[in-house]
Design a protein around this motif. Sequence first.
Motif, short mmCIF file in Angstrom:
data_model
loop_
_atom_site.label_atom_id
_atom_site.label_comp_id
_atom_site.label_asym_id
_atom_site.label_seq_id
_atom_site.Cartn_x
_atom_site.Cartn_y
_atom_site.Cartn_z
N THR A 182 0.50 8.21 3.48
CA THR A 182 -0.93 8.37 3.26
C THR A 182 -1.44 7.33 2.26
OG1 THR A 182 -0.73 9.88 1.38
CG2 THR A 182 -0.71 10.88 3.60
N ASP A 183 -2.77 7.19 2.22
CA ASP A 183 -3.38 6.27 1.26
C ASP A 183 -3.00 6.64 -0.17
OD1 ASP A 183 -4.57 4.91 3.36
OD2 ASP A 183 -6.53 5.86 3.09
N GLN A 184 -3.02 7.93 -0.45
CA GLN A 184 -2.66 8.39 -1.80
C GLN A 184 -1.22 8.05 -2.13
OE1 GLN A 184 -4.16 10.32 0.50
NE2 GLN A 184 -6.00 11.21 -0.40
N GLN A 185 -0.33 8.23 -1.18
CA GLN A 185 1.08 7.93 -1.41
C GLN A 185 1.29 6.43 -1.65
OE1 GLN A 185 2.44 9.76 2.23
NE2 GLN A 185 3.51 11.38 1.09
N LEU A 186 0.59 5.60 -0.86
CA LEU A 186 0.69 4.15 -1.05
C LEU A 186 0.21 3.76 -2.45
CD1 LEU A 186 -0.59 2.71 2.35
CD2 LEU A 186 1.62 2.26 1.29
N ALA A 187 -0.92 4.33 -2.86
CA ALA A 187 -1.47 4.01 -4.18
C ALA A 187 -0.52 4.47 -5.29
CB ALA A 187 -2.85 4.64 -4.34
N LEU A 188 0.00 5.67 -5.17
CA LEU A 188 0.92 6.18 -6.19
C LEU A 188 2.21 5.36 -6.25
CD1 LEU A 188 0.51 10.04 -5.75
CD2 LEU A 188 -0.17 8.66 -7.71
N GLN A 189 2.71 4.96 -5.11
CA GLN A 189 3.91 4.14 -5.09
C GLN A 189 3.65 2.80 -5.78
OE1 GLN A 189 5.34 3.18 -1.16
NE2 GLN A 189 7.09 2.05 -1.93
N ALA A 190 2.51 2.18 -5.51
CA ALA A 190 2.18 0.91 -6.14
C ALA A 190 2.02 1.05 -7.64
CB ALA A 190 0.91 0.33 -5.52
N VAL A 191 1.36 2.11 -8.08
CA VAL A 191 1.20 2.33 -9.52
C VAL A 191 2.57 2.54 -10.17
CG1 VAL A 191 0.32 3.96 -11.25
CG2 VAL A 191 -1.17 3.18 -9.40
N SER A 192 3.42 3.29 -9.52
CA SER A 192 4.76 3.53 -10.05
C SER A 192 5.55 2.22 -10.16
CB SER A 192 5.50 4.53 -9.16
OG SER A 192 6.79 4.74 -9.62
N GLU A 193 5.48 1.38 -9.13
CA GLU A 193 6.18 0.10 -9.16
C GLU A 193 5.61 -0.80 -10.26
OE1 GLU A 193 6.81 -1.90 -5.36
OE2 GLU A 193 6.52 0.04 -4.39
N ALA A 194 4.29 -0.82 -10.40
CA ALA A 194 3.66 -1.63 -11.44
C ALA A 194 4.07 -1.15 -12.83
CB ALA A 194 2.14 -1.61 -11.28
N GLN A 195 4.15 0.17 -13.00
CA GLN A 195 4.58 0.71 -14.29
C GLN A 195 6.01 0.30 -14.61
OE1 GLN A 195 3.71 4.87 -13.51
NE2 GLN A 195 2.00 4.82 -14.96
N CYS A 196 6.88 0.28 -13.62
CA CYS A 196 8.26 -0.15 -13.84
C CYS A 196 8.32 -1.62 -14.26
CB CYS A 196 9.09 0.05 -12.58
SG CYS A 196 9.47 1.77 -12.24
N ILE A 197 7.50 -2.44 -13.62
CA ILE A 197 7.45 -3.86 -13.97
C ILE A 197 6.95 -4.02 -15.40
CG2 ILE A 197 6.33 -6.07 -13.45
CD1 ILE A 197 6.36 -5.08 -10.45
N LEU A 198 5.90 -3.30 -15.76
CA LEU A 198 5.37 -3.38 -17.12
C LEU A 198 6.37 -2.85 -18.14
CD1 LEU A 198 1.67 -2.36 -16.55
CD2 LEU A 198 2.55 -4.62 -17.13
N ASN A 199 7.11 -1.83 -17.76
CA ASN A 199 8.14 -1.29 -18.66
C ASN A 199 9.20 -2.35 -18.95
OD1 ASN A 199 9.33 0.79 -20.21
ND2 ASN A 199 10.80 1.14 -18.57
N GLU A 200 9.59 -3.10 -17.92
CA GLU A 200 10.53 -4.20 -18.12
C GLU A 200 9.98 -5.21 -19.11
OE1 GLU A 200 12.34 -6.48 -14.91
OE2 GLU A 200 12.17 -4.67 -13.68
N TYR A 201 8.69 -5.53 -18.96
CA TYR A 201 8.04 -6.50 -19.84
C TYR A 201 8.05 -6.03 -21.29
CZ TYR A 201 4.30 -9.09 -22.11
OH TYR A 201 3.57 -9.83 -23.00
N LEU A 202 7.91 -4.73 -21.49
CA LEU A 202 7.84 -4.19 -22.84
C LEU A 202 9.20 -4.09 -23.53
CD1 LEU A 202 5.16 -1.43 -22.23
CD2 LEU A 202 4.85 -3.62 -23.39
N GLN A 203 10.27 -4.34 -22.79
CA GLN A 203 11.60 -4.30 -23.40
C GLN A 203 11.76 -5.48 -24.36
OE1 GLN A 203 13.73 -1.70 -22.91
NE2 GLN A 203 12.00 -0.91 -21.74
N PRO A 204 12.41 -5.24 -25.50
CA PRO A 204 12.55 -6.29 -26.52
C PRO A 204 13.64 -7.30 -26.15
CG PRO A 204 13.61 -4.29 -27.27
CD PRO A 204 12.96 -3.97 -25.95
#
Length: 58
Positions: free
Chosen positions: A2-24
């Motif tokens: 669904t559209d909602q699932q696609l959006a949630l999956q993308a947000v989750s992936e983006a959060q993981c990428i940002l989490n990597e960036y925030l690692q020292p």
Amino acid sequence: MTDQQLALQAVSEAQCILNEYLQPRPHDNERILDRLVEVLERPDLIVAVSRLQQRSSL
């Protein structure tokens, strides 16, 4: 998916990428940005978000 699932999956992936960036540790900032763009500019996601926006404005 669904559209909602696609959006949630993308947000989750983006959060993981940002989490990597925030690692020292050293980062390839250009690659991180490229990965975010890959996630957030997927054609199916753009269409899904557009439909979700249309539905929310009704």
